[in-house]
Scaffold this active site. Structure first.
Site, short mmCIF file in Angstrom:
data_model
loop_
_atom_site.label_atom_id
_atom_site.label_comp_id
_atom_site.label_asym_id
_atom_site.label_seq_id
_atom_site.Cartn_x
_atom_site.Cartn_y
_atom_site.Cartn_z
N SER A 131 -4.07 41.55 71.22
CA SER A 131 -3.56 40.92 70.01
C SER A 131 -4.01 41.62 68.73
O SER A 131 -3.21 42.20 68.04
CB SER A 131 -3.98 39.45 70.00
N CYS A 190 -4.54 37.04 72.95
CA CYS A 190 -3.66 35.94 73.31
C CYS A 190 -3.13 36.21 74.71
O CYS A 190 -2.42 37.19 74.92
CB CYS A 190 -2.50 35.80 72.33
N HIS A 232 -15.32 46.20 60.34
CA HIS A 232 -15.67 46.50 58.95
C HIS A 232 -17.17 46.80 58.90
O HIS A 232 -17.95 46.14 59.58
CB HIS A 232 -15.37 45.32 58.03
#
Length: 272
Positions: A120, A148, A125
Site C-alpha cells: 500500500s 491493505c 523521513h
C-alpha cells in the site's frame, strides 16, 4: 475481548484490513566541537540519503510481498531526506506465502534480501539533530509501512533494525478496519499476535532491553527497545578513545546512556 482469527478464513470479496507499522529509530553519538558536529551531520547525510533509503524501502517491499507502483524521494538542504513508495498487493498470493508473511516469527536479515516485490505505502523521513553545548548528536528516522490485504509489515522488522544499526527503537503496530467471511461475519484481525517481540530474532532480543505496552482488545501493539551494551569508540565522532582522558570517557559514556534512557522512557531525567 475481540475474537482472534481462525487459521483460514473464506472471505466475501477481498481482505480490506489495514495493518500499519510505525517504526522510529535513534542513532546517538558524541561530537565535541562544532567541526565534529558538522562532520557527523555530513556523515548522516551520506549514510542516510534518499538513494540508500529508497534501497531499504524497496527491500522492505520485497520482504512483505508488494509491487512497487511509484517512488518519490527527496534530499533536503542543509540535511535530511524523505522517501515515499506507493505499492499494491500482488493479485494472487499462495497460502504458503501468506502464512510465511503473517506467522509470528522473525523476518530476514539485510544480507538475505535479494529481490523486489509489492503493497500500500511505505515512507521514511530523517531528522538529524545536534546539541550545541554537551556534544550529544541524535539522528532519528521515522518509517511507516502500511499494508491493505492479507500480509503483515511485521516481517520487515528484523531487516530494518539490522539495516539501520539502531540504539533506540520504538515500534507501533495496529490493525484497522474489518473484512467479512462468506457468512457475513466481520473479522477485525486475520493473524495471531500478542507482542511485536514475537517477530524479532533471538539475536535482537539478546542485544536490547525491551518494554511492551499492548491493548489487545483494540489490536494495538507497542514495543520499545534500548541497546544494552555498546563500544564507546563507535560513538565518538571526530576523535577516538585515545584522544580523551579516562575521566572524560566516563563522563561521555554517562551522557550517552542518559540520552538513550530519556528517549526510551520519553522523559527528561535531570542533570548528571
Amino acid at each position: 475481548m475481540v475474537e482472534r482469527h481462525q487459521k483460514q478464513i473464506r472471505l466475501h470479496g477481498f481482505n480490506n484490513l489495514t495493518k500499519t507499522l510505525s517504526f522510529n529509530i535513534y542513532d546517538i553519538c558524541y561530537a565535541r566541537s562544532p567541526a565534529h558536529r558538522e562532520e557527523y551531520l555530513a556523515y548522516i547525510d551520506e549514510e542516510y540519503n534518499a538513494d540508500r533509503l529508497t534501497k531499504i524501502l524497496t527491500d522492505v517491499a520485497d520482504i512483505i510481498g508488494a509491487n512497487i507502483l511509484n517512488v518519490a524521494r527527496q534530499d533536503y538542504d542543509p540535511q535530511g531526506a524523505s522517501v515515499t513508495i506507493l505499492v499494491s498487493e500482488e493479485p494472487v498470493l499462495s497460502e504458503e506465502k501468506i502464512s510465511a508473511s503473517t506467522s509470528a516469527r522473525p523476518g530476514p536479515y539485510p544480507e538475505d534480501v535479494v529481490a523486489h516485490l509489492d503493497k500500500s505505502h511505505l515512507t521514511v523521513h530523517t531528522y538529524p539533530e545536534s546539541h550545541p553545548d554537551n556534544g550529544i548528536s541524535t539522528f532519528r528516522a521515522d518509517i511507516d509501512v502500511s499494508t491493505c490485504g492479507r500480509i503483515s509489515p511485521l516481517k520487515a522488522l528484523n531487516y530494518l533494525i539490522h539495516s539501520l544499526e539502531s540504539d533506540i527503537v520504538i515500534m507501533d503496530y495496529r490493525v484497522r478496519g474489518f473484512t467479512r467471511d462468506v457468512k457475513g461475519k466481520k473479522h477485525f484481525i486475520d493473524h495471531k499476535i500478542n507482542s511485536i517481540q514475537n517477530f524479532l530474532s533471538p539475536e535482537t532480543k539478546r542485544n536490547y532491553s525491551m518494554l511492551d505496552v499492548n491493548v489487545y482488545q483494540e489490536n494495538i501493539f507497542h514495543t520499545k527497545m534500548m541497546l544494552k551494551e555498546f563500544e564507546l569508540d563507535n560513538y565518538l565522532f571526530g576523535l577516538g578513545k585515545n584522544d580523551y582522558f579516562e575521566k572524560d570517557l566516563k563522563q561521555i559514556e554517562m551522557q550517552l546512556r542518559k540520552e538513550m534512557k530519556e528517549i526510551f522512557y520519553g522523559r527528561n531525567t535531570g542533570s548528571l
